[in-house]
Design a protein around this motif. Structure first.
Motif, PDB file in Angstrom:
ATOM      1  N   GLN A 136      -0.785   4.716  -0.821  1.00  0.00           N
ATOM      2  CA  GLN A 136      -1.814   5.027   0.167  1.00  0.00           C
ATOM      3  C   GLN A 136      -1.201   5.329   1.526  1.00  0.00           C
ATOM      4  N   ASN A 181       0.839  -1.207   0.000  1.00  0.00           N
ATOM      5  CA  ASN A 181       0.000   0.000   0.000  1.00  0.00           C
ATOM      6  C   ASN A 181       0.872   1.255   0.000  1.00  0.00           C
ATOM      7  N   ASN A 232      -3.761   0.992   5.654  1.00  0.00           N
ATOM      8  CA  ASN A 232      -4.972   0.358   5.127  1.00  0.00           C
ATOM      9  C   ASN A 232      -6.136   1.325   4.948  1.00  0.00           C
ATOM     10  N   ALA A 233      -5.989   2.555   5.413  1.00  0.00           N
ATOM     11  CA  ALA A 233      -7.095   3.523   5.347  1.00  0.00           C
ATOM     12  C   ALA A 233      -7.241   4.072   3.924  1.00  0.00           C
ATOM     13  N   GLU A 234      -8.430   3.984   3.386  1.00  0.00           N
ATOM     14  CA  GLU A 234      -8.645   4.434   2.009  1.00  0.00           C
ATOM     15  C   GLU A 234      -8.784   5.945   1.898  1.00  0.00           C
ATOM     16  N   THR A 235      -9.163   6.585   3.003  1.00  0.00           N
ATOM     17  CA  THR A 235      -9.387   8.037   2.966  1.00  0.00           C
ATOM     18  C   THR A 235      -8.401   8.741   3.893  1.00  0.00           C
ATOM     19  N   ASN A 249      -1.295   9.027   3.239  1.00  0.00           N
ATOM     20  CA  ASN A 249      -2.006   9.177   4.513  1.00  0.00           C
ATOM     21  C   ASN A 249      -1.096   9.653   5.637  1.00  0.00           C
TER      22      ASN A 249
END
Length: 314
Positions: free
Chosen positions: A177, A174, A203-206, A181
Motif C-alpha cells: 500500500q 503496509n 495508511n491511506a487505502e486509496t 501510494n
C-alpha cells in the motif's frame, strides 16, 4: 512499460566489509564506467530505463543496490550507514573493477551520496549527474536541527530521527500500500493533514494521482522491501548530523562538471546557491514530479546522453 524480465540478473560483490547486489550492462572494464545510485525507498531497478540506453552508448553501467537495500548487506548499526560507509562502498566497487574514477549519477538519497562522494573522494569522480536533490551546503547549524527549525517535527527527516522504529514498522506492515501510494504522478493538491505525511500515505487505502509504473514493475519494489524491511534505508536519514560533522573540514566546492536535473512538480526544494558550490553545473528542468528517471525515462536518457556526449569529448 518495462518488462522486468529484461533487467539483468545481479551479481554479489564483496566490498568494504559488506556484500552488494550489483546489476551490470555494457562493456565490462571497457574504460567508460558509469555508476547509478538509487534513492529511498528505491532499488537498482529504478534505473531500468537508463541501463540499456547507457550501455548502448558504450558505457559500462554499474547499478548497485546500496547497503540496506535488496539483497545487499543490511548492517544492524545505525552508524554503518553514514557518508563514510556509503561512499566507501562505491570507492571499493571502483577498486573491484580496477577503475581509477567513474561518472556517477544519483537520484534522491543517491544524489546526496554522490555529492558527498565527490567532496570526500574528488579524484574518483570525473563528472556527476544528480536528479531531484541538489547540493546541500553545510551551513552553521547541524542539518537535523536546521530541518526541524524550518519544516517542524512532523517532517519525515526529523521523524525518522526523533522516533526511530515507528515509521519502519508502519511501512513494513503496509509495504504494498505504501509503495503503491508513493509511486504516483499528477497527484492533485490537497490540504496538509496532521501527522507525518509518509505515515499517512502508508495508511491511506486509496491512492491519489496516477501510477508511474505497471503492476509488474511495482511488484519488484514490493518484493524487495517485503524481504529487506525499511530500516536499512531509513538509517541513511539517521546519519544526517554525523555527515554534517564529517564534512566540517572538507573543501565544500565541487569542481567537476555536473548536471542537475529537477522535476518541475517535485516537492524537493531547489538550491538557489547551487552555482556557488558547484561552479561547473548545468541545470535542466523536466516536466515531472520526484521520480524523474521513471516518470520521464526517454527525456531523462536524452538529457543524460547529450550532456555526456559533450563532456566526454572534452
Amino acid at each position: 512499460m518495462f518488462n522486468p524480465n529484461d533487467f539483468p540478473k545481479p551479481g554479489l560483490i564483496a566490498v568494504n566489509g559488506v556484500t552488494l547486489e550489483v546489476f551490470e550492462a555494457g562493456n565490462a572494464n571497457g574504460g567508460k564506467p558509469i555508476v547509478l545510485c538509487h534513492g529511498w525507498p528505491e532499488h537498482a531497478f529504478s534505473w531500468r530505463y537508463q541501463l540499456a540506453a547507457l550501455a548502448n552508448a558504450g558505457y559500462h553501467v554499474i547499478v548497485p543496490n546500496q547497503r540496506g537495500y535488496g539483497n545487499s548487506t543490511r548492517p544492524a548499526a545505525v552508524t554503518a550507514y553514514d557518508l563514510d560507509h556509503l561512499t566507501g562502498d562505491l570507492i571499493a566497487l571502483l577498486d573491484h573493477y580496477g577503475y581509477a574514477d567513474a561518472t556517477f549519477i544519483g537520484h534522491d538519497w543517491g544524489a546526496m551520496v554522490v555529492w558527498g562522494l565527490t567532496l570526500l573522494h574528488p579524484t574518483r569522480v570525473n563528472k556527476l549527474i544528480n536528479l531531484s536533490v541538489p547540493y546541500m551546503d553545510r551551513g552553521t547549524m547541524p542539518w537535523l536541527e536546521f530541518l526541524e527549525a524550518i519544516l517542524g517535527s512532523d517532517s519525515y527527516f526529523v521523524h525518522f530521527n526523533r522516533q526511530p522504529g515507528v515509521a519502519d514498522a508502519i511501512f513494513a506492515a503496509n509495504t504494498m500500500q505504501f509503495l503503491r501510494n508513493l509511486y504516483r504522478k499528477n497527484v492533485p493538491p490537497s490540504e496538509p493533514q496532521p501527522g507525518m505525511a509518509l505515515i499517512n500515505l502508508a495508511n491511506a487505502e486509496t491512492p491519489r494521482g496516477e501510477p508511474i509504473m505497471s503492476d509488474a514493475e511495482l511488484a519488484i519494489f514490493v518484493a524487495a522491501f517485503e524481504a529487506s524491511g525499511f530500516s536499512g534505508g531509513l538509517n541513511w536519514y539517521r546519519n544526517l548530523d554525523r555527515n554534517w560533522q564529517r564534512l566540517a573540514d572538507v573543501d565544500p566546492i565541487i569542481q567537476q562538471p555536473a548536471l542537475m536535473i529537477y522535476g518541475n512538480h517535485d516537492s524537493v526544494q531547489r538550491s538557489p546557491n547551487l552555482p556557488t558550490f558547484v561552479p561547473n553545473v548545468e541545470v535542466l528542468d523536466l516536466d515531472c514530479g520526484h521520480w524523474i528517471q521513471q516518470e520521464k525515462p526517454n527525456e531523462t536518457n536524452q538529457a543524460i546522453l547529450n550532456w555526456l556526449k559533450r563532456h566526454d569529448s572534452v
